[in-house]
Design a protein around this motif. Sequence first.
Motif, PDB file in Angstrom:
ATOM      1  N   GLY A   1       1.831 -17.846  -5.880  1.00  0.00           N
ATOM      2  CA  GLY A   1       3.342 -17.655  -5.486  1.00  0.00           C
ATOM      3  C   GLY A   1       3.913 -16.378  -5.464  1.00  0.00           C
ATOM      4  O   GLY A   1       5.143 -16.139  -5.331  1.00  0.00           O
ATOM      5  N   TRP A   2       3.110 -15.424  -5.128  1.00  0.00           N
ATOM      6  CA  TRP A   2       3.389 -13.974  -5.027  1.00  0.00           C
ATOM      7  C   TRP A   2       3.371 -13.423  -3.555  1.00  0.00           C
ATOM      8  O   TRP A   2       3.229 -12.172  -3.298  1.00  0.00           O
ATOM      9  N   GLU A   3       3.112 -14.238  -2.565  1.00  0.00           N
ATOM     10  CA  GLU A   3       2.671 -13.536  -1.257  1.00  0.00           C
ATOM     11  C   GLU A   3       3.774 -12.719  -0.759  1.00  0.00           C
ATOM     12  O   GLU A   3       3.464 -11.891   0.562  1.00  0.00           O
ATOM     13  N   GLN A   4       5.063 -13.267  -1.131  1.00  0.00           N
ATOM     14  CA  GLN A   4       5.939 -12.353  -0.601  1.00  0.00           C
ATOM     15  C   GLN A   4       6.268 -11.060  -1.058  1.00  0.00           C
ATOM     16  O   GLN A   4       7.170 -10.325  -0.876  1.00  0.00           O
ATOM     17  N   ALA A   5       5.860 -10.817  -2.224  1.00  0.00           N
ATOM     18  CA  ALA A   5       6.191  -9.549  -3.006  1.00  0.00           C
ATOM     19  C   ALA A   5       5.519  -8.332  -2.205  1.00  0.00           C
ATOM     20  O   ALA A   5       4.699  -8.492  -1.272  1.00  0.00           O
ATOM     21  N   GLN A   6       6.268  -7.192  -2.575  1.00  0.00           N
ATOM     22  CA  GLN A   6       6.084  -6.111  -1.863  1.00  0.00           C
ATOM     23  C   GLN A   6       4.875  -5.246  -2.783  1.00  0.00           C
ATOM     24  O   GLN A   6       5.214  -5.329  -3.954  1.00  0.00           O
ATOM     25  N   MET A   7       4.115  -4.568  -2.223  1.00  0.00           N
ATOM     26  CA  MET A   7       3.076  -3.925  -3.165  1.00  0.00           C
ATOM     27  C   MET A   7       3.131  -2.202  -3.016  1.00  0.00           C
ATOM     28  O   MET A   7       3.231  -2.098  -1.964  1.00  0.00           O
ATOM     29  N   ALA A   8       2.767  -1.681  -4.129  1.00  0.00           N
ATOM     30  CA  ALA A   8       2.928  -0.252  -4.115  1.00  0.00           C
ATOM     31  C   ALA A   8       1.706   0.165  -5.017  1.00  0.00           C
ATOM     32  O   ALA A   8       1.303  -0.302  -6.130  1.00  0.00           O
ATOM     33  N   LEU A   9       0.793   0.991  -4.624  1.00  0.00           N
ATOM     34  CA  LEU A   9      -0.403   1.502  -5.334  1.00  0.00           C
ATOM     35  C   LEU A   9      -0.068   2.294  -6.577  1.00  0.00           C
ATOM     36  O   LEU A   9       0.982   3.310  -6.424  1.00  0.00           O
ATOM     37  N   LEU A  10      -0.599   2.018  -7.735  1.00  0.00           N
ATOM     38  CA  LEU A  10      -0.374   3.078  -8.842  1.00  0.00           C
ATOM     39  C   LEU A  10      -1.644   4.067  -8.916  1.00  0.00           C
ATOM     40  O   LEU A  10      -2.717   3.632  -8.549  1.00  0.00           O
ATOM     41  N   ALA A  11      -1.310   4.891 -10.021  1.00  0.00           N
ATOM     42  CA  ALA A  11      -2.162   5.803 -10.511  1.00  0.00           C
ATOM     43  C   ALA A  11      -3.490   4.980 -11.073  1.00  0.00           C
ATOM     44  O   ALA A  11      -3.120   4.117 -11.770  1.00  0.00           O
ATOM     45  N   GLY A  12      -4.705   5.525 -10.746  1.00  0.00           N
ATOM     46  CA  GLY A  12      -5.841   4.833 -11.261  1.00  0.00           C
ATOM     47  C   GLY A  12      -6.206   5.270 -12.872  1.00  0.00           C
ATOM     48  O   GLY A  12      -5.569   6.333 -13.054  1.00  0.00           O
ATOM     49  N   ASP A  13      -7.294   4.778 -13.376  1.00  0.00           N
ATOM     50  CA  ASP A  13      -7.669   5.390 -14.655  1.00  0.00           C
ATOM     51  C   ASP A  13      -9.396   5.883 -14.265  1.00  0.00           C
ATOM     52  O   ASP A  13      -9.549   6.061 -12.816  1.00  0.00           O
ATOM     53  N   ALA A  14      -9.852   6.000 -15.707  1.00  0.00           N
ATOM     54  CA  ALA A  14     -11.087   6.445 -15.315  1.00  0.00           C
ATOM     55  C   ALA A  14     -12.410   5.259 -14.951  1.00  0.00           C
ATOM     56  O   ALA A  14     -13.475   5.320 -14.935  1.00  0.00           O
TER      57      ALA A  14
ATOM     58  N   THR B   1     -13.365   1.734 -12.369  1.00  0.00           N
ATOM     59  CA  THR B   1     -13.326   1.467 -10.815  1.00  0.00           C
ATOM     60  C   THR B   1     -12.072   0.409 -10.459  1.00  0.00           C
ATOM     61  O   THR B   1     -12.199   0.143  -9.297  1.00  0.00           O
ATOM     62  N   ARG B   2     -11.406   0.161 -11.440  1.00  0.00           N
ATOM     63  CA  ARG B   2     -10.296  -0.880 -11.236  1.00  0.00           C
ATOM     64  C   ARG B   2      -9.114  -0.088 -10.199  1.00  0.00           C
ATOM     65  O   ARG B   2      -8.751   1.159 -10.381  1.00  0.00           O
ATOM     66  N   CYS B   3      -8.414  -0.989  -9.598  1.00  0.00           N
ATOM     67  CA  CYS B   3      -7.294  -0.611  -8.687  1.00  0.00           C
ATOM     68  C   CYS B   3      -6.092  -1.314  -9.241  1.00  0.00           C
ATOM     69  O   CYS B   3      -6.095  -2.611  -9.759  1.00  0.00           O
ATOM     70  N   TYR B   4      -5.003  -0.556  -9.324  1.00  0.00           N
ATOM     71  CA  TYR B   4      -3.743  -1.235  -9.663  1.00  0.00           C
ATOM     72  C   TYR B   4      -2.501  -1.283  -8.715  1.00  0.00           C
ATOM     73  O   TYR B   4      -2.395  -0.227  -8.163  1.00  0.00           O
ATOM     74  N   LEU B   5      -1.964  -2.338  -8.583  1.00  0.00           N
ATOM     75  CA  LEU B   5      -0.916  -2.468  -7.611  1.00  0.00           C
ATOM     76  C   LEU B   5       0.401  -2.939  -8.250  1.00  0.00           C
ATOM     77  O   LEU B   5       0.316  -4.041  -8.930  1.00  0.00           O
ATOM     78  N   ARG B   6       1.752  -2.488  -8.035  1.00  0.00           N
ATOM     79  CA  ARG B   6       2.836  -2.837  -8.662  1.00  0.00           C
ATOM     80  C   ARG B   6       3.357  -3.875  -7.933  1.00  0.00           C
ATOM     81  O   ARG B   6       3.753  -3.656  -6.472  1.00  0.00           O
ATOM     82  N   LEU B   7       3.722  -5.286  -7.938  1.00  0.00           N
ATOM     83  CA  LEU B   7       4.320  -6.172  -7.177  1.00  0.00           C
ATOM     84  C   LEU B   7       5.675  -6.189  -7.432  1.00  0.00           C
ATOM     85  O   LEU B   7       6.345  -6.454  -8.778  1.00  0.00           O
ATOM     86  N   THR B   8       6.745  -6.098  -6.437  1.00  0.00           N
ATOM     87  CA  THR B   8       8.086  -6.310  -6.828  1.00  0.00           C
ATOM     88  C   THR B   8       8.560  -7.398  -5.804  1.00  0.00           C
ATOM     89  O   THR B   8       7.872  -7.627  -4.793  1.00  0.00           O
TER      90      THR B   8
END
Length: 334
Positions: free
Chosen positions: A8-21, A23-30
């Motif tokens: 149910g989040w397909e309309q959300a806007q995505m912004a890349l967040l800083a990663g950590d040590a 291999t994961r990737c983090y995106l903030r959804l608004t």
Amino acid sequence: MAFLRLSGWEQAQMALLAGDASTRCYLRLTGGPDHQRAILMDADPQTGDTQHAFVQIAGYLTAAGFSAPRIFAADIAQGFVLLEDYGDGLFAKILAYAPAQEAVLYRAAADCLAALHRQPAAPGLLPASADVMAKLIDPAFEWYAAKATSENMAKAKIATVALLGASLRRHASQCSVTVLRDFHAENLIWLPERTGICRVGLLDFQDAVVGHPAYDLVSLTRDARRDLGPGVAALTTQHYLSQSPVEPAPFLDATAVLSVQRNLRILGIFVRLAFEAGKTRYLDLLPRVWDHMLYDLAHPDLSDIARVITDNLPAPDSKLLTKLKAACPQTPTP
């Protein structure tokens, strides 16, 4: 993305967040359902960095009354987890502009650890035995030493593992509590609108084990990424001990040997990140990690280990850091 559509989040806007040590990737959804925000955590299942452990431990922590992110949706097979967004109040960021809050935040973190250690350990976690912990220093030799010097370190590695294992068995063999392993200022989020231990938001706990109560306090007070103010480490430790049934003197012995183990391992992990992932910013943290290790190697019972390490591993001075950076692949640091 099918996962977001099904969630149910397909309309959300995505912004890349800083990663950590990792291999994961983090995106903030608004702009999600009911105008919610969320964090999409994405780990490639092929790397083995599965999200299953994160979801399981988040459930344990939440059920025990701690602030672990709520899980909105997950597709473990694809490596996706959609979780609660705690905002940007990382301890490290807050303290960069409000250093006067350091004692308050670290006291709250100690409260959180003391409360966690009063809980039964999370089910299904591997025990961090003395032998396991000693062998985990391999990266110090396989990466740090290997890139820093051309000397053969096989004998030094064997001696260090043996001596460290013996010290761990003497001082830190207790495996009784949930150890989150990366309990430090860049993985803790201040949630002042909450109360008690819930003011400390917990992140990056998927590598948790059952281990010694001192380990996470070492992570907090011997932080590889920032210097603590004068006396803050001691005050934080004293505050933890005031709420714990452990005897202070043996606990401080365990703190020293676990610090040596942790910081030896970090020396190697940070060099590996620089050479394998192009994250050369981690090389600049090596002198602080080295200093933490030397501080605790001064413990009277660690003199044999101290001799082996200082006789064989070079200190990360400016000359060595320059050498390591020049040898790294020319990959931009994320």
